[in-house]
Design an enzyme around this catalytic site. Structure first.
Site, short mmCIF file in Angstrom:
data_model
loop_
_atom_site.label_atom_id
_atom_site.label_comp_id
_atom_site.label_asym_id
_atom_site.label_seq_id
_atom_site.Cartn_x
_atom_site.Cartn_y
_atom_site.Cartn_z
N ASN A 182 0.07 1.30 1.44
CA ASN A 182 0.88 0.58 2.43
C ASN A 182 0.04 0.08 3.62
O ASN A 182 0.38 -0.91 4.25
CB ASN A 182 2.08 1.41 2.90
CG ASN A 182 1.69 2.70 3.57
OD1 ASN A 182 0.57 3.15 3.44
ND2 ASN A 182 2.62 3.29 4.29
N LYS A 205 -11.05 7.54 -2.64
CA LYS A 205 -10.30 7.03 -3.80
C LYS A 205 -9.12 6.23 -3.24
O LYS A 205 -8.16 6.78 -2.74
CB LYS A 205 -9.77 8.15 -4.69
CG LYS A 205 -9.23 7.58 -6.01
CD LYS A 205 -8.06 8.35 -6.57
CE LYS A 205 -6.75 8.04 -5.92
NZ LYS A 205 -6.22 6.68 -6.14
N PRO A 206 -9.20 4.88 -3.32
CA PRO A 206 -8.09 4.08 -2.80
C PRO A 206 -6.90 4.10 -3.76
O PRO A 206 -7.05 4.46 -4.93
CB PRO A 206 -8.69 2.67 -2.70
CG PRO A 206 -9.80 2.64 -3.69
CD PRO A 206 -10.29 4.05 -3.86
N GLU A 208 -4.25 2.90 -6.42
CA GLU A 208 -4.48 2.03 -7.58
C GLU A 208 -3.87 0.64 -7.38
O GLU A 208 -4.34 -0.34 -7.96
CB GLU A 208 -3.93 2.67 -8.86
CG GLU A 208 -2.45 2.99 -8.86
CD GLU A 208 -2.12 4.36 -8.25
OE1 GLU A 208 -3.03 4.96 -7.63
OE2 GLU A 208 -0.97 4.82 -8.40
N GLY A 261 -0.16 10.01 1.99
CA GLY A 261 0.71 9.61 0.88
C GLY A 261 1.96 10.46 0.87
O GLY A 261 2.36 11.03 1.90
N SER A 262 2.55 10.57 -0.29
CA SER A 262 3.84 11.27 -0.37
C SER A 262 3.66 12.79 -0.23
O SER A 262 2.59 13.33 -0.57
CB SER A 262 4.50 10.96 -1.71
OG SER A 262 3.70 11.43 -2.76
N GLY A 266 0.85 15.31 -1.87
CA GLY A 266 0.12 16.20 -0.94
C GLY A 266 0.17 17.65 -1.39
O GLY A 266 -0.83 18.38 -1.32
N GLU A 283 -1.46 13.60 5.82
CA GLU A 283 -0.46 12.74 6.48
C GLU A 283 0.57 12.40 5.42
O GLU A 283 0.34 11.54 4.57
CB GLU A 283 -1.11 11.45 7.00
CG GLU A 283 -2.15 11.66 8.08
CD GLU A 283 -1.56 12.20 9.35
OE1 GLU A 283 -0.32 12.23 9.51
OE2 GLU A 283 -2.36 12.63 10.22
N ARG A 311 9.18 -3.39 9.47
CA ARG A 311 7.75 -3.67 9.36
C ARG A 311 7.30 -3.29 7.94
O ARG A 311 7.72 -2.26 7.40
CB ARG A 311 6.98 -2.85 10.39
CG ARG A 311 5.52 -3.25 10.52
CD ARG A 311 4.96 -2.68 11.78
NE ARG A 311 5.03 -1.23 11.79
CZ ARG A 311 3.98 -0.41 11.80
NH1 ARG A 311 2.76 -0.92 11.80
NH2 ARG A 311 4.13 0.89 11.83
N SER A 475 2.07 3.26 16.86
CA SER A 475 0.72 3.59 16.38
C SER A 475 -0.36 2.89 17.19
O SER A 475 -0.29 1.68 17.43
CB SER A 475 0.58 3.20 14.91
OG SER A 475 1.58 3.85 14.16
P1 ADP Z 1 3.39 6.61 -3.61
O1 ADP Z 1 4.39 7.37 -4.44
O2 ADP Z 1 3.98 5.98 -2.43
O3 ADP Z 1 2.49 5.69 -4.39
P2 ADP Z 1 1.44 8.66 -3.64
O4 ADP Z 1 1.39 9.88 -2.81
O5 ADP Z 1 1.70 8.82 -5.09
O6 ADP Z 1 2.47 7.71 -2.95
O7 ADP Z 1 0.09 7.84 -3.51
C1 ADP Z 1 -0.79 7.90 -2.42
C2 ADP Z 1 -2.20 8.06 -2.95
O8 ADP Z 1 -2.24 9.26 -3.70
C3 ADP Z 1 -2.68 6.95 -3.87
O9 ADP Z 1 -4.06 6.75 -3.66
C4 ADP Z 1 -2.46 7.55 -5.25
O10 ADP Z 1 -3.32 7.01 -6.23
C5 ADP Z 1 -2.82 8.99 -4.97
N1 ADP Z 1 -2.30 9.96 -5.93
C6 ADP Z 1 -1.10 9.99 -6.54
N2 ADP Z 1 -1.01 11.06 -7.37
C7 ADP Z 1 -2.19 11.73 -7.27
C8 ADP Z 1 -2.74 12.91 -7.86
N3 ADP Z 1 -2.05 13.65 -8.73
N4 ADP Z 1 -3.99 13.29 -7.51
C9 ADP Z 1 -4.69 12.56 -6.63
N5 ADP Z 1 -4.24 11.45 -6.04
C10 ADP Z 1 -3.01 11.03 -6.34
#
Ligand code: ADP
Length: 512
Positions: A182, A205-206, A208, A261-262, A266, A283, A311, A475
């Site tokens: 995002n 690791k950005p 995907e 991320g989510s 996390g 975060e 936003r 922010s």
């Molecule tokens: P969303 O559901 O909004 O995509 P995620 O938490 O899944 O949020 O994604 C945020 C980041 O975490 C991304 O870079 C995604 O590739 C990564 N991600 C998702 N699942 C895993 C995992 N099992 N291990 C490591 N990174 C992950």
């Protein structure tokens, strides 16, 4: 036009504005900063097995690029390289590190238009927002280039005359950094700026969905002269991500995992990290309450509500998720909010200048909004405007406002991450605070009031890490960003943003 139905719902007869259907923007991704290989040890490399994965424009569904699909092997290699580069990077003076971050910042500013176009191409957000994100992202490199020189230790008075106590702050080591889609640039610089400033090296690791922005930043870091191996980027596909994440969280050479991320992801990463007792900076998700009290300046509240909610089409972790409005101004708020949505929100391609609402990131995101709307309606909510997929394209959803919302609906219990504004009615301040706090997350919270005593009370009582008082956009690099409860661990940005990347060492000088 807004009218009132017999069942007490407000109903809107004209839909929010939009433009003609999506067009592919051929120039959007034709950038001089477009890179498709991984960046490890200062070199652009393919994945060992030559695998690649597609990156798509969420607006048109068109493929923008194919990017190296790194797996666990590349992840281990990147960690090894980052670890090998750590001794010389931490030995550099803080001024040397500061100067490099500043050069990287300057290159971001020089290339801001191209970087913004890359964000709009892969994330879909309107160009103006993408441009703001680049300035915001660059501001973290600037901020941490300044903080690099202010990592002070302490000399502490002691009770023994023949001893002295010193407290040193030292870089923790290799940081694994996992970033979301995002804010593909700003979430990277907010972490990497802090880590590099204090002498850590990183492997990123950005997400995907949006690896191109991270790779463009790697190109600029290279141009700035950041030494090989200090900053590494390993894109990986959705299917490779769990295995790569596991390496980044379990490899003994890694000292900290920094993630945005989510909350669900996390928790997976925290579980991985526990075996080797790594530090974690998290975060995670929020469920931000946006409270409007009877005493509020209603126009200010509506303007803040639209900003906070819509936003990035509602796809930020600090977006208002639940609107709690006091009964005396509830109807007026709903009416003004809908008018503002119609006036200010235009759905379309992010490359069209007037667009304010781009696509959601993928089908899963659209489905989530859709299911929250149908759940709410089945429990008695009213669709005042919007409520369904937008005709502009597959990933678009109409900016939506629901009234008659109650606390048992999914849209108030879960983070939406989409353009949905559910509005609840409350009677007393105590009730509003209780509803606001009745969640296991606590990132941002907002409220509008002109009663000073109430402002102090509510600001102190809200169980969140970030409070907006009569303000919907918060922010900034100078202020700490982070949440409590299951919204995460640690703070990013501000003078506290370097803390996660530092160890504190107590040195006792005896025999004096
Ligand atoms: P969303 O559901 O909004 O995509 P995620 O938490 O899944 O949020 O994604 C945020 C980041 O975490 C991304 O870079 C995604 O590739 C990564 N991600 C998702 N699942 C895993 C995992 N099992 N291990 C490591 N990174 C992950």
């Amino acid at each position: 036009m807004l009218g009132r139905l017999r069942n007490g719902c407000w109903m809107l007869t004209a839909a929010a504005g939009s433009r003609a259907g999506p067009r592919a923007h051929s120039s959007s991704a034709a950038s001089g900063l477009l890179r498709s290989q991984a960046y490890i040890g200062g070199r652009w490399v393919e994945a060992g097995d030559g695998a690649r994965f597609p990156v798509q424009d969420p607006t048109s569904g068109r493929q923008l690029a194919e990017v190296a699909d790194c797996g666990p092997r590349e992840a281990r290699e990147a960690v090894r390289v980052a670890y090998g580069s750590w001794p010389s990077w931490r030995a550099a003076t803080s001024k040397e590190r500061s100067n490099l971050l500043r050069k990287w910042h300057d290159l971001m500013i020089k290339n801001k238009d191209e970087l913004a176009r890359l964000i709009t191409a892969e994330n879909g957000k309107p160009l103006q927002e993408a441009f703001s994100e680049i300035l915001y992202a660059a501001s973290f490199l600037e901020w941490f280039s300044e903080e690099a020189r202010r990592v002070y230790g302490d000399v502490v008075p002691t009770s023994s005359p023949n001893r002295r106590i010193l407290i040193l702050k030292q870089p923790i080591g290799v940081a694994s950094v996992i970033t979301p889609w995002n804010f593909p640039s700003a979430m990277l610089t907010r972490k990497v700026g802090a880590a590099l400033a204090v002498g850590c090296t990183v492997v990123v690791k950005p997400a995907e969905d949006t690896p191109l922005s991270a790779l463009a930043l790697a190109e600029l870091a290279d141009q700035a002269g950041v030494p090989a191996g200090v900053f590494n980027v390993i894109p990986s596909s959705k299917s490779n991500t769990p295995a790569v994440g596991e390496v980044l969280c379990t490899d003994p050479l890694v000292a900290i995992i920094s993630f945005t991320g989510s909350t669900a992801t996390g928790k997976i990463l925290l579980r991985h990290a526990c075996d080797t007792v790594k530090k974690a900076s998290m975060e995670l998700g929020g469920n931000a309450p946006f409270i409007v009290f009877d005493s509020a300046d209603l126009d200010l509240a509506v303007a803040g509500a639209v900003n906070s909610k819509f936003r990035n089409s509602g796809q930020t972790c600090v977006c208002a998720n639940r609107f709690l409005v006091q009964e005396g101004i509830y109807d007026a708020f709903v009416e003004k909010m809908v008018k503002a949505m119609h006036r200010d929100l235009l759905v379309g391609s992010g490359f069209d200048e007037q667009t304010t609402q781009g696509p959601l990131i993928n089908e899963r995101a659209v489905q989530k909004v859709e299911s929250q709307v149908s759940d709410a309606v089945s429990r008695g909510a009213c669709i005042v405007t919007g409520g369904k997929r937008h005709s502009f394209g597959a990933m678009f959803f109409e900016p939506t406002l629901l009234s008659n919302v109650t606390t048992d609906m999914l849209c108030t219990q879960e983070e939406t991450f989409g353009p949905l504004a559910p509005v609840l009615k409350f009677r007393t301040e105590e009730e509003a605070v209780t509803i606001a706090n009745s969640t296991n997350v606590g990132l941002a919270g907002y409220f509008y009031s002109r009663d000073y005593a109430q402002i102090w009370r509510v600001a102190e009582q809200l169980e969140v890490g970030i409070v907006g008082v009569n303000e919907g956009l918060l922010s900034t690099p100078e202020a700490p960003f982070g949440g409590i409860k299951q919204s995460g661990l640690g703070r990013e940005g501000s003078k506290y943003g370097v803390d996660d990347y530092l160890e504190i060492k107590y040195v006792c000088f005896g025999g004096l």
